[in-house]
Design a protein around this motif. Structure first.
Motif, short mmCIF file in Angstrom:
data_model
loop_
_atom_site.label_atom_id
_atom_site.label_comp_id
_atom_site.label_asym_id
_atom_site.label_seq_id
_atom_site.Cartn_x
_atom_site.Cartn_y
_atom_site.Cartn_z
N GLU A 145 5.43 -5.56 -8.07
CA GLU A 145 5.60 -4.30 -8.81
C GLU A 145 4.42 -4.04 -9.74
OE1 GLU A 145 9.38 -5.10 -10.51
OE2 GLU A 145 10.51 -4.21 -8.84
N ASN A 146 3.87 -5.09 -10.34
CA ASN A 146 2.71 -4.92 -11.21
C ASN A 146 1.46 -4.56 -10.44
OD1 ASN A 146 4.22 -5.53 -13.49
ND2 ASN A 146 3.65 -7.70 -13.50
N LEU A 147 1.39 -4.97 -9.18
CA LEU A 147 0.21 -4.68 -8.36
C LEU A 147 0.19 -3.23 -7.89
CD1 LEU A 147 -2.31 -5.86 -6.92
CD2 LEU A 147 -0.82 -6.31 -4.95
N GLY A 148 1.25 -2.80 -7.23
CA GLY A 148 1.33 -1.44 -6.72
C GLY A 148 0.44 -1.19 -5.52
N PRO A 149 0.62 -0.04 -4.84
CA PRO A 149 -0.17 0.24 -3.63
C PRO A 149 -1.67 0.29 -3.89
CG PRO A 149 1.73 1.70 -3.76
CD PRO A 149 1.67 0.99 -5.07
N SER A 150 -2.09 0.90 -4.97
CA SER A 150 -3.53 1.01 -5.22
C SER A 150 -4.14 -0.35 -5.52
CB SER A 150 -3.79 1.97 -6.39
OG SER A 150 -3.16 1.51 -7.58
N GLY A 151 -3.40 -1.20 -6.22
CA GLY A 151 -3.89 -2.55 -6.48
C GLY A 151 -4.01 -3.36 -5.21
N TYR A 152 -3.05 -3.20 -4.31
CA TYR A 152 -3.09 -3.89 -3.04
C TYR A 152 -4.31 -3.45 -2.22
CZ TYR A 152 -1.73 -5.55 1.60
OH TYR A 152 -1.71 -6.16 2.82
N GLU A 153 -4.56 -2.16 -2.21
CA GLU A 153 -5.72 -1.65 -1.48
C GLU A 153 -7.02 -2.18 -2.07
OE1 GLU A 153 -5.04 2.51 -1.74
OE2 GLU A 153 -3.32 2.45 -0.38
N ARG A 154 -7.08 -2.31 -3.39
CA ARG A 154 -8.28 -2.85 -4.04
C ARG A 154 -8.51 -4.30 -3.61
NH1 ARG A 154 -8.73 -6.02 -8.34
NH2 ARG A 154 -6.53 -5.71 -8.90
N LEU A 155 -7.45 -5.09 -3.58
CA LEU A 155 -7.58 -6.49 -3.15
C LEU A 155 -7.97 -6.59 -1.68
CD1 LEU A 155 -4.61 -8.24 -5.00
CD2 LEU A 155 -7.00 -8.01 -5.71
#
Length: 468
Positions: A354-364
């Motif tokens: 939940e802290n990561l979110g879709p945009s964070g996942y895409e960044r990783l």
């Protein structure tokens, strides 16, 4: 043949020997030893050691005997199904089996019995292997440990999440057991238990129902490179690779030892967390490789290796965080139906997602792809990469203490294993070192698709150190 692993008090490289399947094949062909004989040996070891080691969550001895008898008849008549016909095998309890429950080390799945076969289990049956039972896994393949102990010292962890598979092979209970890896769940337990083990190139062996995560692979623990390789190669020939991926390729028999021309040493972010004894051990390996006339390079000698080291900083957190995101829907569904059936340690993965979110996942994902590009650029310059299989030998684990915060890595730190998972490349644990009477593995890695070549380099390194 006696199994010295039953009586050894300390682990010393090359001092112990459990029966391998490959060395038994000539006796199968002549009829002086049979698959049923081999299974009975395995069951005798299980009977002797299982109460201490706790490698198995489910044993299927009667059905295994039927399978072994059928294999014995095929060998007698010269119509064996594959090079691994009659091989006793353990299956990690994350993978579905039609004739045994699949409980995934999780209270929420206690008694779950889907009555389906994972792709690798189906292939093993088609090849005539003898499915002995289901080996213990950590909860849902994560960090929360199961009951399994390290066969070399019961006060120490066997690693995770393929804890039962690693321990069963190390204890001589079976010659081969299936494991899975997302972060370090094949190579780290192999390092702790003194096994040969392979995490193949990403997608090289079909995962069946286990398609949710982008960095998970199926591999093998074994007492020899021959059994490690041939088992997985036979499986891949039957299942193919994951959708969109080429299958594991190369000869059916394990490739012979092959001397590399250039070896790169990798420290990764794990170097600062490695024990002094582990550092001395890998330094001895590096010196032996160089003394054999092989070019040895590292970040100091090659700017792209230096860039790769930089790209691998934070790799463990990236791998853990991305996997938490990919696994969150399974976890949400479990918690919705059985909120008390999962440990607090595993539940924390939902908060991470939940802290990561879709945009964070895409960044990783972009960071991961950049690291892969750098690694691929080294194909012409480096034959094989060498590092530790774990920061040190297996840690002690006696359970949670209510007075202390939960341990971050109760089954051991995966910091040296996450690079291969992140990059999607093959990795092999070569049992070459020991520290304080416990195993410590040397991990070798290669380019995606070069699994067979990597196995040949692993055999060369093992023979090099054995002769030193």
């Amino acid at each position: 043949m006696p199994n010295d692993k039953l009586t050894a008090q300390n682990y010393e490289v090359g001092s112990t020997h459990a029966r391998t399947f490959a060395e038994s094949v000539p006796a199968f062909a002549s009829g002086t030893f049979t698959p049923r004989d081999m299974l009975e040996e395995c069951l005798a070891v299980i009977d002797t050691r299982e109460s201490d080691v706790k490698a198995w969550v489910e044993l299927n001895a009667e059905l295994a005997k039927q399978q072994a008898d059928a294999s014995t008849a095929r060998w007698r008549e010269g119509r064996q199904l594959s090079p691994i016909d009659g091989m006793p095998v353990g299956i990690k309890d994350l993978l579905e089996t039609r004739d045994m429950p699949t409980q995934m080390g999780c209270e929420a799945f206690r008694g779950a019995f889907p009555k389906r076969d994972n792709a690798i289990v189906w292939a093993l049956r088609q090849a005539g292997a003898v499915i002995v039972g289901k080996t213990v896994t950590t909860e849902l393949g994560g960090a929360h440990p199961g009951p399994t102990k390290n066969p070399w010292n019961l006060a120490h962890s066997p690693g995770g999440s393929s804890s039962g598979s690693a321990a069963a092979v190390a204890a001589g209970m079976v010659p081969v057991a299936v494991g899975t890896q997302v972060g370090g769940s094949i190579i780290r337990p192999a390092s702790f238990c003194g096994n040969w083990a392979i995490k193949p190139s990403q997608g090289a062996v079909h995962r069946g129902e286990r398609q949710a995560t982008t960095m998970s692979t199926h591999g093998t623990h074994a007492n020899s490179p021959e059994d490690m390789w041939t088992t997985l190669r036979v499986v891949a020939e039957l299942t193919g690779g994951d959708p969109g991926f080429p299958r594991l390729s190369g000869p059916t028999a394990c490739p012979p030892a092959n001397r590399p021309l250039t070896v790169a040493t990798l420290k990764t972010e794990g170097w600062d967390r490695a024990s002094d004894a582990a550092k001395r051990g890998i330094s001895r390996v590096a010196k032996a490789i160089e003394a054999a006339g092989v070019t040895l390079i590292g970040a100091e000698e090659h700017p792209v290796i230096e860039e790769l080291e930089d790209r691998l900083e934070g790799c463990s957190e990236l791998t853990t965080t991305m996997t938490a995101w990919e696994n969150q829907w399974q976890l949400r569904n479990i918690l919705a139906s059985n909120p008390d059936g999962v440990s607090d340690r595993t539940k924390r993965g939902l908060t991470v997602a939940e802290n990561l979110g879709p945009s964070g996942y895409e960044r990783l994902t972009r960071i991961r792809e950049q690291a892969k590009t750098v690694f691929r650029s080294l194909r012409r310059d480096v034959d094989v990469f060498v590092t530790l299989g774990s920061p040190g030998p297996a840690p002690q684990w006696e359970g949670e203490s209510p007075e202390l915060s939960p341990a971050l890595w109760p089954t051991g730190d995966p910091v040296f294993n996450t690079p291969a998972s992140m990059l999607g490349i093959p990795a092999i644990n070569v049992p070459m070192l020991s520290v304080d009477g416990l195993p410590l593995g040397v991990q070798i890695m290669g380019q995606a698709g070069d699994d067979a070549r990597l196995a040949s380099y692993g055999r060369w390194m093992a023979e090099l150190l054995a002769a030193a």
